[in-house]
Write an enzyme that holds these catalytic residues in place. Structure first.
Site, PDB file in Angstrom:
ATOM      1  N   LYS A  54       0.847  -1.199   0.000  1.00  0.00           N
ATOM      2  CA  LYS A  54       0.000   0.000   0.000  1.00  0.00           C
ATOM      3  C   LYS A  54       0.879   1.245   0.000  1.00  0.00           C
ATOM      4  O   LYS A  54       0.605   2.210  -0.713  1.00  0.00           O
ATOM      5  CB  LYS A  54      -0.944  -0.025   1.211  1.00  0.00           C
ATOM      6  CG  LYS A  54      -2.051  -1.054   1.065  1.00  0.00           C
ATOM      7  CD  LYS A  54      -2.823  -1.299   2.357  1.00  0.00           C
ATOM      8  CE  LYS A  54      -3.816  -2.447   2.178  1.00  0.00           C
ATOM      9  NZ  LYS A  54      -4.490  -2.852   3.410  1.00  0.00           N
ATOM     10  N   GLN A  98      -4.307  -1.673   9.760  1.00  0.00           N
ATOM     11  CA  GLN A  98      -4.221  -2.980   9.105  1.00  0.00           C
ATOM     12  C   GLN A  98      -4.811  -4.064  10.014  1.00  0.00           C
ATOM     13  O   GLN A  98      -4.437  -4.186  11.175  1.00  0.00           O
ATOM     14  CB  GLN A  98      -2.753  -3.294   8.761  1.00  0.00           C
ATOM     15  CG  GLN A  98      -2.561  -4.576   7.976  1.00  0.00           C
ATOM     16  CD  GLN A  98      -3.224  -4.551   6.592  1.00  0.00           C
ATOM     17  OE1 GLN A  98      -3.141  -3.576   5.865  1.00  0.00           O
ATOM     18  NE2 GLN A  98      -3.899  -5.622   6.235  1.00  0.00           N
ATOM     19  N   ASP A 121     -10.935   3.230   4.465  1.00  0.00           N
ATOM     20  CA  ASP A 121     -11.369   1.846   4.226  1.00  0.00           C
ATOM     21  C   ASP A 121     -12.898   1.756   4.163  1.00  0.00           C
ATOM     22  O   ASP A 121     -13.440   0.697   3.839  1.00  0.00           O
ATOM     23  CB  ASP A 121     -10.854   0.923   5.349  1.00  0.00           C
ATOM     24  CG  ASP A 121      -9.506   0.303   5.018  1.00  0.00           C
ATOM     25  OD1 ASP A 121      -9.254   0.044   3.821  1.00  0.00           O
ATOM     26  OD2 ASP A 121      -8.707   0.087   5.949  1.00  0.00           O
TER      27      ASP A 121
END
Ligand code: NAP
Length: 288
Positions: A54, A98, A121
């Protein structure tokens, strides 16, 4: 005849180069430099690889990123403190925690603590609510990536039967929502299947669009697929030999499907790309 291969890697590159131009233009016009903060707790090697990928993708598109690594024994309060600090930092536009988190930490408590305006997200209940109502702030990264793949492959979605295998909060459920809504690569008639679904093969065989997101290596076999269907494989599974495979038995299904995405090189790069897109959107929101 073998299916058209939906090359997620190539589509991701194309979208990323467009994003790179948008990032540069935002920077030039407003001086705002989109910045993603990634938080990694513990030493899970797969999570470390995901975060590194990422960050690399951020670099490629001119988005700044900062990685915060915390030890596996971090307490929930310590992680909440970091999230609050990032929420209040005006130079940070997107926050990525994460998953999975260590057992002593309540994941939902952490995800709920991320301010909705930096929730790239799209996991926060406020953002999920906006998606359900068809007025999204951020679109969920994996389902949005799949939708872009459907658009780029030229798949007809409106009025078609889309079957989503899996009902997780991250993939299956939001995927079904995006497909049933009004818009591009949407307006489908959607069926959601899960581990309690009966007559699964009968349902998957009626799918014009089949999205597999169950986490079971090569579960979807040729007999489960309608000839000519578009099959998108979200699954990422490691075999005993450490080979990366999807939820679809690619070699046999590609002989039946009209179009199919591979693993690797399918949905994975698109998920990361949509995270970049959300970070750019977050930076624009911060500018207002
Ligand atoms: P998850 O939270 O484990 O959910 C799996 C879903 O599949 C559940 O809804 C489960 O049903 C359903 N399921 C399990 N076995 C089934 C069966 N035999 N028949 C029908 N449904 C079944 O997984 P996830 O987070 O959604 O991820 C799914 C897969 O996608 C994993 O391989 C994951 O690694 C991958 N993934 C990839 C990306 C990417 O960017 N490429 C992103 C996210 C996830 P129940 O609800 O009844 O248990």
């Amino acid at each position: 005849m073998s299916a058209q291969i939906i090359d997620g890697k190539a589509i991701a590159q194309k979208v990323r180069s467009g994003l790179g131009e948008e990032v540069a233009s935002l920077q030039a016009k407003t001086g705002v430099q989109p910045h993603l903060a990634a938080v990694l707790v513990g030493e899970d090697p797969a999570s470390a690889v995901y975060v590194r990928n990422k960050q690399r993708a951020c670099e490629q598109t001119g988005i700044d990123s900062t990685l915060h690594t915390l030890p596996a024994e971090t307490t929930q309060q310590e992680l909440l403190d970091l999230v609050h600090q990032l929420n209040n930092d005006p130079l940070i536009h997107g926050i990525l925690v994460q998953l999975p988190l260590p057992d002593q930490i309540d994941e939902l408590a952490i995800l709920d603590a991320v301010t909705p305006l930096k929730d790239v997200d799209a996991f926060h209940p406020e953002n999920v609510g906006l998606i359900v109502q068809g007025r999204p702030r951020f679109l969920p990264c994996t389902p949005h990536g799949v939708q872009q793949m459907l658009i780029e492959s030229g798949a007809e979605v409106a009025g078609k039967h889309a079957v989503v295998l899996g009902r997780s909060e991250i993939v299956g459920k939001p995927m079904a929502l995006l497909l049933m809504q009004k818009g591009e690569a949407a307006n489908a008639t959607v069926t959601i299947c899960h581990s309690r679904t009966q007559n699964l093969t009968e349902i998957t065989r009626s799918a014009d669009i089949l999205i597999a997101a169950i986490g079971k290596p090569e579960f979807v076999t040729a007999d489960m697929v309608k000839p000519g269907a578009t099959v998108i494989d979200v699954g990422t599974n490691r075999t005993a030999e450490k080979k990366l495979v999807g939820d679809v038995a690619f070699d046999e299904v590609k002989e039946v499907a009209g179009a199919i995405s591979p693993v690797p090189g399918g949905v994975g790069p698109m998920t990361i790309t949509m995270l970049l897109k959300n970070t750019l959107i977050a930076a624009r929101l911060a500018k207002r």
